[in-house]
Design a protein around this motif. Structure first.
Motif, PDB file in Angstrom:
ATOM      1  N   TYR A  49       0.832  -1.198   0.000  1.00  0.00           N
ATOM      2  CA  TYR A  49       0.000   0.000   0.000  1.00  0.00           C
ATOM      3  C   TYR A  49       0.869   1.251   0.000  1.00  0.00           C
ATOM      4  O   TYR A  49       1.997   1.257   0.472  1.00  0.00           O
ATOM      5  N   GLU A  71      -8.637   8.338   0.679  1.00  0.00           N
ATOM      6  CA  GLU A  71      -8.238   6.951   0.447  1.00  0.00           C
ATOM      7  C   GLU A  71      -7.175   6.893  -0.643  1.00  0.00           C
ATOM      8  O   GLU A  71      -7.288   7.552  -1.679  1.00  0.00           O
ATOM      9  N   HIS A  73      -5.398   4.071  -2.962  1.00  0.00           N
ATOM     10  CA  HIS A  73      -5.709   2.712  -3.419  1.00  0.00           C
ATOM     11  C   HIS A  73      -4.639   2.283  -4.434  1.00  0.00           C
ATOM     12  O   HIS A  73      -4.388   2.998  -5.404  1.00  0.00           O
ATOM     13  N   THR A  92      -1.965   3.600  -8.823  1.00  0.00           N
ATOM     14  CA  THR A  92      -2.320   4.194  -7.536  1.00  0.00           C
ATOM     15  C   THR A  92      -3.348   5.284  -7.771  1.00  0.00           C
ATOM     16  O   THR A  92      -3.140   6.167  -8.604  1.00  0.00           O
ATOM     17  N   THR A  94      -6.098   8.076  -5.823  1.00  0.00           N
ATOM     18  CA  THR A  94      -6.428   8.798  -4.601  1.00  0.00           C
ATOM     19  C   THR A  94      -7.754   9.519  -4.771  1.00  0.00           C
ATOM     20  O   THR A  94      -7.981  10.167  -5.806  1.00  0.00           O
ATOM     21  N   TYR A 241      -5.696  -0.729   0.057  1.00  0.00           N
ATOM     22  CA  TYR A 241      -5.877   0.703   0.261  1.00  0.00           C
ATOM     23  C   TYR A 241      -5.744   1.057   1.735  1.00  0.00           C
ATOM     24  O   TYR A 241      -5.902   0.210   2.623  1.00  0.00           O
TER      25      TYR A 241
END
Length: 252
Positions: A49, A71, A73, A92, A94, A241
């Motif tokens: 993560y 978050e 992810h 990735t 967000t 996440y």
């Protein structure tokens, strides 16, 4: 003294044009000579993560920072689309989600990051397509402008790059590829502090459009990739996440 052939003495543009013509012939006549198969490959291991909250978006007016969380992810996707099967580099994403003063739940997009992945077989779908620099092909996902993490909906554009393709060659250029992700099983809490959650998801119903803005090789390229592909496509990935509420984020 180094010997030169007539082809070696041609201007770079002429050599490029000749190679493009040869590539077009290869795309038309050699597809199927090289058929890598990732269908039975082991799924990518769940990516580590990301704890980078720098892409957290600004909150809507009136939002309570304690009721909103950012978050981050990270996913390792496996993509089957048309004739292509590829393990994409990790992506990735967000975003922020939370409750508005009227009680409704909202989301705000942040950012997406990934890197190009080499497509097996390159432009020609042959071993030469992997060995020859000019025939190599990469694919890179980019945010398509739509997302709903409550329901699993999001969209991507898939950028295709090769020395012989025009800049901007993209699958989903006019209209992005829309995914409706379904969970493969229950989520798993890996850690409570910091919060880290793992899950797996897939979509086997999306439609893959033809690549656009690819230049003279657009037609042969789409035939090589098997696009457009209205069915038979699959996106699967393992994801991780983490999150923080906005009142816990470092001050800007």
């Amino acid at each position: 003294m180094v010997n030169t052939t007539p082809d070696d003495r041609r201007p770079p543009l002429a050599r490029r044009a000749a190679l493009a013509l040869a590539c077009a012939a290869a795309l038309t006549g050699l597809v199927g000579a090289y058929t890598p198969n990732l269908a039975h490959a082991e799924p990518s291991s769940t990516p580590q993560y990301s704890s980078d909250f720098s892409d957290c978006p600004a909150l809507p007016a009136g939002a309570d920072p304690a009721r909103w969380r950012c978050e981050v992810h990270t996913a390792a996707p496996l993509l089957t689309m048309g004739k292509v099967e590829v393990a994409l580099a990790p992506i990735t994403m967000t975003h922020a989600e939370g409750q508005m003063p009227d009680g409704t739940r909202e989301q705000v997009w942040g950012a997406m990051h990934s890197t190009p992945t080499t497509v097996p077989g390159g432009l020609t779908g042959t071993a030469a397509g992997e060995r020859t620099r000019q025939l190599r092909l990469t694919i890179k996902p980019a945010y398509g402008g739509r997302s709903d993490f409550y329901t699993g909906q999001f969209s991507l554009r898939l950028r295709l790059s090769s020395p012989l393709l025009s800049h901007g060659c993209t699958i989903g250029a006019s209209a992005p590829v829309d995914f409706q992700l379904k969970r493969s099983g229950p989520s798993k809490w890996v850690s409570q502090d910091p919060p880290v959650i793992e899950f797996s998801a897939y979509d086997d119903t999306f439609t893959a459009p033809a690549a656009e803005h690819c230049g003279p090789l657009a037609g042969p390229l789409n035939r090589r990739l098997g696009l457009p592909a209205p069915s038979g496509n699959l996106m699967t990935y393992d994801a991780t996440y983490t999150f923080r509420t906005y009142d816990q984020l470092p001050s800007a």
